[in-house]
Design an enzyme around this catalytic site. Structure first.
Site, PDB file in Angstrom:
ATOM      1  N   SER A  45      -9.624   1.712   3.023  1.00 33.05           N
ATOM      2  CA  SER A  45      -8.802   2.527   2.155  1.00 33.05           C
ATOM      3  C   SER A  45      -7.735   1.731   1.410  1.00 33.05           C
ATOM      4  O   SER A  45      -7.148   2.240   0.465  1.00 33.05           O
ATOM      5  CB  SER A  45      -8.132   3.622   2.986  1.00 33.05           C
ATOM      6  N   LYS A  57       0.855  -1.193   0.000  1.00 31.76           N
ATOM      7  CA  LYS A  57       0.000   0.000   0.000  1.00 31.76           C
ATOM      8  C   LYS A  57       0.887   1.239   0.000  1.00 31.76           C
ATOM      9  O   LYS A  57       1.884   1.296   0.732  1.00 31.76           O
ATOM     10  CB  LYS A  57      -0.893  -0.022   1.252  1.00 31.76           C
ATOM     11  N   SER A 114      -9.690  -0.635   7.310  1.00 31.53           N
ATOM     12  CA  SER A 114      -9.171  -0.589   5.933  1.00 31.53           C
ATOM     13  C   SER A 114      -8.417  -1.827   5.459  1.00 31.53           C
ATOM     14  O   SER A 114      -8.022  -1.885   4.297  1.00 31.53           O
ATOM     15  CB  SER A 114      -8.284   0.632   5.750  1.00 31.53           C
TER      16      SER A 114
HETATM   17  N1  GLN Z   1     -12.973   3.908   6.503  1.00 32.97           N
HETATM   18  C1  GLN Z   1     -12.369   4.395   7.716  1.00 32.97           C
HETATM   19  C2  GLN Z   1     -12.015   5.844   7.545  1.00 32.97           C
HETATM   20  O1  GLN Z   1     -12.338   6.383   6.545  1.00 32.97           O
HETATM   21  C3  GLN Z   1     -11.167   3.583   8.058  1.00 32.97           C
HETATM   22  C4  GLN Z   1     -10.008   3.929   7.263  1.00 32.97           C
HETATM   23  C5  GLN Z   1      -8.812   3.116   7.625  1.00 32.97           C
HETATM   24  O2  GLN Z   1      -8.920   2.100   8.285  1.00 32.97           O
HETATM   25  N2  GLN Z   1      -7.673   3.601   7.205  1.00 32.97           N
HETATM   26  O3  GLN Z   1     -11.427   6.442   8.395  1.00 32.97           O
END
Ligand code: GLN
Length: 486
Positions: A155, A80, A179
């Site tokens: 994400s 990532k 995420s």
């Molecule tokens: N979807 C969550 C957010 O937008 C989690 C994102 C993540 O785990 N990086 O913060």
């Protein structure tokens, strides 16, 4: 030729180590598949062909000389784009880091490479890991390999899509509020968010430091176990990394689900889970019962406040962490600025996308004097109550199980107009980050041809029980063997 692209990481490592396959051939085949397929999937932001082949040849040379390489010999891996690799771009899905080339390598990546893994490239993500669909990337939209008109989740959507599309058997993601687990579920693969502190955050671009964890995406539970043994452990570069023993997770799989007490928070699940997802969830529980697990009812009364709590804590930490992007120290700098203040303002205005700006404003608000006690301090107290809910539950069970998401992958654009709808994607995943406990998502079925996941949450540092239970589900089902149609 794509012969090795369907193999798991464990199989590749075993065959490369025994010199049945060369790391170079495996790497070439994966790079060729990326070349052929990623124009449609858009999982990668950058691919390092030469570097990957060079490293693969070095692994082959070591083996030819009779020296042993680590447990991931020749395993291609996608990273990532929030994790640093010295000299290579780290964009974090943001324009503000478009030209950033870090001078160091993240500990997680270094450990993979030391174990013999071959980094293929960096994957697409929501800007600064903020989002649940990867649509917040400043660069491109990643398609879900099961239906390219749908999101892969986020994400870490690029990493999940890369593994589901067989562009890599292994990828790293990060999980601040779901995420890793949410995209794993939507892409039909295994995702594991370890206990807070298990994996060093050194070289990880910070979003919300008390919640962020690195973790793997794989196509089998065994692979998740194998890579966990490589990634876990104390790192002098990260004071929050934990000095806890790292068990042999692959050996731990043998125990299966026998004797595992699985707690199900039924009353919490009533909220808006699609009936077909609920049916897949119940079926997975029945499989685990057959494998020797027992089900118990648990209540986690404060979980109803988890989303609200998360979006206060996460935005507060983000607003502080992202203050460093000022046009002076990193990446982008606005060209026309007249003075220091306008340099900051214009750089941040051009460099950040709308979701990142929304969170900086929210986070700054909840930390501002007059509101700090009402929002931030209160959220910290509720966070403690959520952690205690889990401590109580783990008195009666070894694992808490929920569906990973309320529904399978949604279409592009379906939730972008309403940020709150997007935030609700995380309803089952954020509690684990607030409590600091480990969470795993494993494939548990299909709804209208789209994969859905079972989430297992465990006691701090008890990833072994999650892995062996998920392995029992995997052994009794063939969901993980289905191939995404790309
Ligand atoms: N979807 C969550 C957010 O937008 C989690 C994102 C993540 O785990 N990086 O913060």
């Amino acid at each position: 030729m794509t012969g090795t692209c369907e193999l798991t990481a464990s199989d590749i490592a075993a065959r490369v180590a025994s010199r049945d396959l060369s790391a170079e051939a495996v790497t070439r085949e994966h790079l060729a598949r990326i070349e052929a397929v990623d124009g449609k999937v858009n999982a990668f932001l950058s691919v390092f062909n030469e570097r990957a082949l060079e490293r693969a040849r070095a692994v082959d040379a070591e083996l030819a000389a009779g020296r042993s390489v680590g447990p991931l010999a020749g395993v291609p891996v996608a990273i990532k784009d929030v994790l640093d690799i010295e000299g290579l771009p780290t964009t974090c899905g943001s324009k503000i880091l478009e030209d950033y080339h870090p001078p160091f390598t993240a500990t997680a990546v270094r450990r993979l490479e030391q174990a013999g893994a071959i980094v293929l490239g960096k994957t697409n993500m929501d800007e600064f890991a903020m989002g649940s669909s990867t649509e917040n990337s400043a660069y491109k939209k990643t398609g879900n390999p099961w239906d390219l008109a749908r999101v892969p989740g986020g994400s870490s959507g690029g990493s999940a899509a890369a593994v589901a599309a067989r562009l890599a058997p292994l990828a790293l993601g990060t999980d601040t509020g779901g995420s890793i687990r949410q995209p794993a579920a939507l892409c039909g693969i295994v995702g594991l968010k370890p206990t807070y502190g298990r994996i060093s955050r050194y070289g990880l671009v910070a979003f919300a430091s008390s919640l962020d964890q690195v973790g793997p995406f794989t196509r089998s539970v065994r692979d998740a176990a194998l890579v966990s043994s490589v990634l876990y452990g104390k790192d002098p570069h990260d004071a929050t990394s934990a000095d806890e023993p790292v068990p042999d997770f692959v050996a731990a799989l043998e125990a299966g689900a026998a004797g595992v007490r699985i707690g199900v928070p039924w009353s919490f699940l009533e909220k808006g889970v699609k009936p077909e997802v609920m049916a897949a969830f119940r079926q997975a529980l029945a499989v685990l019962e057959k494998a020797g697990a027992t089900l118990v009812d648990v209540t986690l009364p404060h979980l109803q406040h988890a989303i609200a709590t998360y979006y206060i804590v996460a935005t507060a930490e983000a607003s502080s962490n992202l203050a460093r992007y000022d046009g002076v120290r990193y990446g982008l700098r606005a060209g026309q600025a007249r003075d220091l203040k306008s340099l900051y303002g214009e750089t941040r205005d051009h460099g950040f996308g709308p979701e990142v700006k929304r969170r900086i404003i929210l986070g700054t608000f909840v930390l501002s004097s007059g509101y700090y006690d009402a929002y931030y301090v209160r959220a910290q107290k509720v966070r403690t109550l959520i952690r205690r809910d889990f401590e109580t539950a783990f008195g009666a069970c070894d694992i808490v199980a929920t569906p990973t998401t309320t529904a399978p992958a949604f279409r592009f654009g379906e939730k972008t107009a309403d940020p709150l709808q997007m935030y609700l994607e995380d309803i089952f995943t954020v509690p684990a980050n607030l409590a600091g406990i480990p969470g795993l998502s494993a494939p548990c079925g299909f709804v209208s041809g789209l994969p859905v996941g079972l989430q297992l949450l465990g006691r701090p540092f008890d990833e072994a029980t999650l892995l062996r239970t998920a392995a029992a589900l995997e052994a009794a089902t063939d969901h993980h063997r289905q191939l995404a149609p790309v």
